[in-house]
Design an enzyme around this catalytic site. Structure first.
Site, PDB file in Angstrom:
ATOM      1  N   ASP A 140      10.510  22.151  -3.972  1.00 45.53           N
ATOM      2  CA  ASP A 140       9.194  22.618  -3.523  1.00 45.53           C
ATOM      3  C   ASP A 140       8.239  22.695  -4.714  1.00 45.53           C
ATOM      4  OD1 ASP A 140       7.183  24.408  -2.087  1.00 45.53           O
ATOM      5  OD2 ASP A 140       8.766  24.330  -0.583  1.00 45.53           O
ATOM      6  N   HIS A 200       3.921  28.436  -2.541  1.00 48.50           N
ATOM      7  CA  HIS A 200       4.661  27.894  -1.405  1.00 48.50           C
ATOM      8  C   HIS A 200       6.168  28.052  -1.565  1.00 48.50           C
ATOM      9  CE1 HIS A 200       6.000  24.725   1.461  1.00 48.50           C
ATOM     10  NE2 HIS A 200       4.861  24.972   2.077  1.00 48.50           N
ATOM     11  N   SER A 238       6.542  24.299   7.325  1.00 47.23           N
ATOM     12  CA  SER A 238       7.129  24.678   6.039  1.00 47.23           C
ATOM     13  C   SER A 238       7.825  26.023   6.132  1.00 47.23           C
ATOM     14  CB  SER A 238       6.043  24.765   4.958  1.00 47.23           C
ATOM     15  OG  SER A 238       5.645  23.496   4.527  1.00 47.23           O
TER      16      SER A 238
END
Length: 796
Positions: free
Chosen positions: A186, A223, A521
């Site tokens: 990621d 994220h 996600s």
């Protein structure tokens, strides 16, 4: 607008006919010289092979990777691959002086990445040992909305998604993911977060953006930290597998990343001993045969459960993007947790009604109902860009916003940042726009007509609005509109495989914070965490066992609008349920089934396929099978074994024979269910087939990028390629398509999944068009289907 499009299309077709006739006559006069076809590597995508611009590509070698060779019963070594790769690179550098090799791969992918002039790619393709060349495409880690939660506002009860899928019951049964390692590929991860620090040892992973051993998330990025918390947080909140260990691999920087780093991250995660990997990243390419998908497929073969998000481009079919298109990896769609639905009325002055007013989205029930407490001033914020709020007072007011140009959630976020306590978003065309859960402020939606009334009221000085919002009904788990849908082009597979919560998911945020995000996600790490729980209980399971357990025990998600289960290509096998997966006694692999496409015009076409069934119990089980297609269409007949006895702990194959009589069926997509029953449990296996050429969109996007020195890279995404392709440029007129300018290019037989060419930026007589917004319309013809779609592009 229609007249412009029609005129351009008519001119284009006339040109095509003339072009085709010219080619036919020219060919008829050619001498029939025997030509020898050269043996070159396959080039995926339509790269601009005549351009001198530096282009990065991924090279796959004929020499098989270590994992691929192993699973084919062959012997392969790093030393041998290094030697083979060295030969190819040496030959390449002899042929192309400017070739710059970056990353090299040997474990789950055999090859390297290289930057070279695009017009030298054909030289690369002719080098001995090169099997295929793939574009080095861009990947992003996208979320639909972000809301940071202050420590004052945060409470553990906000993290409701893990208990919803049954994770807390798994913990009570003694399964927390202990001893299982999950790799998060990621944007990196804040491994110092107090809820995550327990999961990291001395070796924490790798940063492929900065090329160092510290995968700490970059400044402004969040994220990967959020994803990691959903997998394994164990502090103020708990992830799905709070006992699991984590490894972080930073492959996405502030502007995303590319194939070369994603593949490198997958390779290293496998070599570092990960049991599960999560990739909450993607792009818009609906195609299974790319370097990233190949790497994930071989990672699965090597025993690493690969989980990936399905994408946020829904709700239309065919919107799934790579790596969610991978044949073997587990692709995950997004659901919304059960919620309360409300009706809404708005009032400005007596006699003015707004019958279209409905609740669009809200951050919490309390925020929404708070609008009932008084009368509010409302002010117009145009399209809702940040600059539309500048110099105006929105503190404590309602922002009136027009739909258009960018996401609803960003409009609401901008309203919140300006001090507004709510928003009304009206449509910019006739009809109703979608609900969007998780808006930053309570948001009401109206039609264009009611929006015009509100603007008229404001102009007349009646700029006060009051709300009457009432509870309507409790809505069960639903699919998120933004969740991308399958099927996958070329493989015709159902995607996603499963679904999991992905709306308003509260998890860890850098610097000891928490945030609510939404997107597929956020769904993917729920499944990665669930896989860790399954592997703790069943350390001897293979990757397909984990995938089958999650799919076989998933629960149907029902569309409240129809009362029927969502289509397979919306929800996959359904929403995961951890405890049911832990306790299953049967595994039916691989969890879903595609019969592919049947294109025979007349007569019957028969295909023989099958699947595996594994009896996990301690007793002999007798299985029966039934196949149902929606609507019981005439022309489809599937036969299976009538009864099958499977000994405890063994696996047997089940044969499926499908007979399709196309003369009794219209060209379409047909979905069904294979029901597997052992007398006490029924497992539903989703299945699909296509009659005729599938209805995938012929074009899914377009772009115009500055190439420097006055030229531009122009291109389009083509899931199935195109027999005829053309680009038309139009003026952009305040939200509408304006006058036709020029056809920029016409092409034939362009391969999937995208095409690009270099345009000099000029129109008639070498006149360069000014910078700004323009409309590019793309005409595509493939397999008898024609599409003409317009896209807003910016010339810079």
């Amino acid at each position: 607008m229609k007249s412009n499009l029609s005129r351009a299309l008519f001119s284009l077709l006339a040109f095509m006919l003339m072009f085709a006739a010219f080619n036919f006559n020219a060919q008829a006069n050619e001498s029939r010289t025997q030509l020898t076809e050269l043996d070159t590597a396959e080039i995926f995508g339509d790269l601009e092979l005549g351009s001198e611009r530096p282009t990065s590509v991924i090279v796959e070698l004929e020499a098989e990777s270590i994992v691929e060779a192993k699973h084919k019963g062959k012997k392969q070594t790093k030393a041998n691959l290094k030697a083979e790769r060295g030969k190819v690179i040496n030959e390449l550098k002899k042929a192309v002086k400017d070739a710059d090799v970056n990353r090299e791969y040997d474990y789950v992918f055999s090859g390297f990445s290289v930057k070279l002039p695009a017009n030298e790619i054909m030289k690369l393709a002719s080098v001995d040992g090169v099997k295929a060349i793939y574009p080095n495409v861009h990947y992003t880690a996208e979320v639909i909305s972000k809301e940071e939660i202050s420590s004052e506002e945060f409470s553990p009860e906000m993290a409701a998604s893990a208990p919803f899928i049954g994770a807390n019951d798994a913990w009570k049964a003694g399964f927390t993911g202990e001893g299982v390692t999950v790799a998060v590929i990621d944007t990196g991860v804040d491994y110092t977060h107090p809820d995550l620090a327990h999961a990291f040892g001395d070796y924490k992973g790798y940063d492929f953006v900065d090329d160092d051993n510290d995968p700490q998330e970059g400044s402004g990025q969040y994220h990967g930290t959020h994803v990691s918390g959903t997998v394994a947080a164990n502090g103020a909140i708990k992830g799905v597998a709070p006992g699991a260990e984590l490894l972080g691999y930073r492959v996405l920087g502030p502007n995303g990343g590319t194939t070369e780093d994603v593949v490198a991250g997958v390779e290293l995660a496998v070599q570092d001993g990960a049991d599960v990997m999560n990739l909450s990243l993607g792009n818009s390419l609906n195609n299974p045969d790319w370097a990233t998908s190949i790497a994930l497929d071989w990672a699965m073969a090597e025993g690493v459960v690969a989980v990936t998000s399905n994408g946020n481009a829904g709700p239309n079919n065919w919107t799934v993007g790579s790596p969610g298109t991978s044949r073997d990896a587990i692709s995950v769609g997004a659901t919304r947790l059960p919620y309360n639905a409300y009706t809404a009325e708005i009032t400005t002055s007596e006699g003015v009604e707004y019958p279209s007013a409905k609740v669009m989205g809200f951050p919490s029930d309390d925020n929404l109902l708070a609008l009932n407490e008084g009368e509010y001033e409302f002010a117009y914020a145009g399209l809702g860009y940040p600059e539309d709020f500048e110099g105006k007072d929105f503190e404590g007011k309602i922002a009136l916003i027009s739909r258009g140009e960018f996401a609803f959630v960003d409009k609401a976020e901008n309203a919140k940042n300006a001090g507004a306590v709510g928003a009304i978003i009206f449509n910019n065309v006739e009809g109703e726009h979608a609900d969007v859960p998780g808006m930053a402020v309570p948001t009401i939606k109206t039609t264009l007509a009611d929006g015009q009334k509100l603007l008229a009221e404001m102009k007349a000085g009646n700029n006060k609005v009051s709300f009457n919002i009432e509870f309507d009904q409790a809505v069960k788990e639903t699919m998120a509109d933004f969740s991308s849908r399958g099927p996958v082009t070329l493989s015709w597979m159902i995607k996603p495989d499963v679904s999991a919560p992905g709306v308003n998911i509260v998890s860890t945020f850098p610097d000891e914070g928490y945030a609510a995000l939404q997107g597929t996600s956020m769904s993917s790490p729920h499944v990665a965490g669930a896989a860790a729980l399954l592997l703790e209980k069943n350390p001897g399971w293979g990757t397909n066992d984990v995938k089958a357990a999650l799919m076989n025990t998933a629960k149907d998600v029902v569309d409240p609008g129809t009362g029927e289960a969502y289509a397979h290509n919306t929800q996959g096998a359904g929403s995961i349920r951890v405890v049911e997966a832990l306790n299953t006694n049967t595994l039916v692999g691989t969890g879903s089934h595609s019969f592919g496409k049947f294109i025979k015009d007349s007569g019957k076409q028969v295909e023989k396929q099958g699947f595996e069934i594994k009896n996990l119990s301690g007793e002999v089980k007798k299985y029966t099978f039934e196949v149902e297609f929606a609507g019981n269409p005439k022309g489809i007949k599937v036969t299976t074994s009538n009864n099958l006895e499977v000994e405890p702990g063994t696996t047997q194959n089940v044969n499926l024979n499908v007979q399709v009589d196309a003369s009794k069926l219209k060209p379409d997509y047909y979905e069904g269910i294979v029901l597997v029953n052992d007398g006490t449990q029924t497992i539903k296996v989703p299945t699909i087939l296509f009659v005729g050429e599938p209805d995938y969109p012929r074009v899914t996007g377009a772009f115009m990028d500055n190439a420097g020195e006055g030229s531009y890279y122009v291109g389009a995404y083509l899931p199935g390629g195109a027999e005829i392709l053309a680009y038309d440029l139009y003026h952009y007129d305040n939200g509408y398509v304006g006058d036709f300018v020029k056809t920029l290019g016409v092409f034939e037989n362009t391969p999937a999944p995208y095409h690009e060419f270099e345009w000099d930026g000029t129109v008639q007589n070498g006149i360069e068009i000014p910078n700004g917004d323009w409309v590019m319309a793309v005409y595509v013809e493939k397999a008898g289907v024609m599409e003409y779609k317009a896209y807003l592009v910016t010339k810079e």
